[in-house]
Design a protein around this motif. Sequence first.
Motif, short mmCIF file in Angstrom:
data_model
loop_
_atom_site.label_atom_id
_atom_site.label_comp_id
_atom_site.label_asym_id
_atom_site.label_seq_id
_atom_site.Cartn_x
_atom_site.Cartn_y
_atom_site.Cartn_z
N GLU A 15 -47.57 3.27 58.00
CA GLU A 15 -46.37 3.93 58.09
C GLU A 15 -46.35 4.78 56.89
N GLN A 19 -41.22 7.05 57.48
CA GLN A 19 -40.96 5.90 58.58
C GLN A 19 -40.38 4.86 57.71
N ARG A 52 -49.83 5.29 52.65
CA ARG A 52 -49.30 4.66 53.67
C ARG A 52 -48.81 3.15 53.43
N SER A 55 -47.24 -1.92 57.72
CA SER A 55 -45.94 -2.46 58.44
C SER A 55 -45.68 -3.71 57.94
#
Length: 72
Positions: A15, A19, A52, A55
Amino acid sequence: MQATQQDQQQSVRLEDVRQVGERIGRSKSWIHDAMKRGEFPAALRLSARCTRWKSTDVDQWIEAQFSGMGAK
């Protein structure tokens, strides 16, 4: 048991900061500052301009926030 591990591995998403911010209700600057202080999971640097978060790392951080609420 092996199927469970495969399911978990497949559910991991990468993500971006937007996000992550939407998921935790915080701004991009808060996320970066908290990461520098060691209060938020470190991002994976994919290139000079691309970071990133896994998650699952964010999920664990969220769970830790809720578990800490009951201790107060």
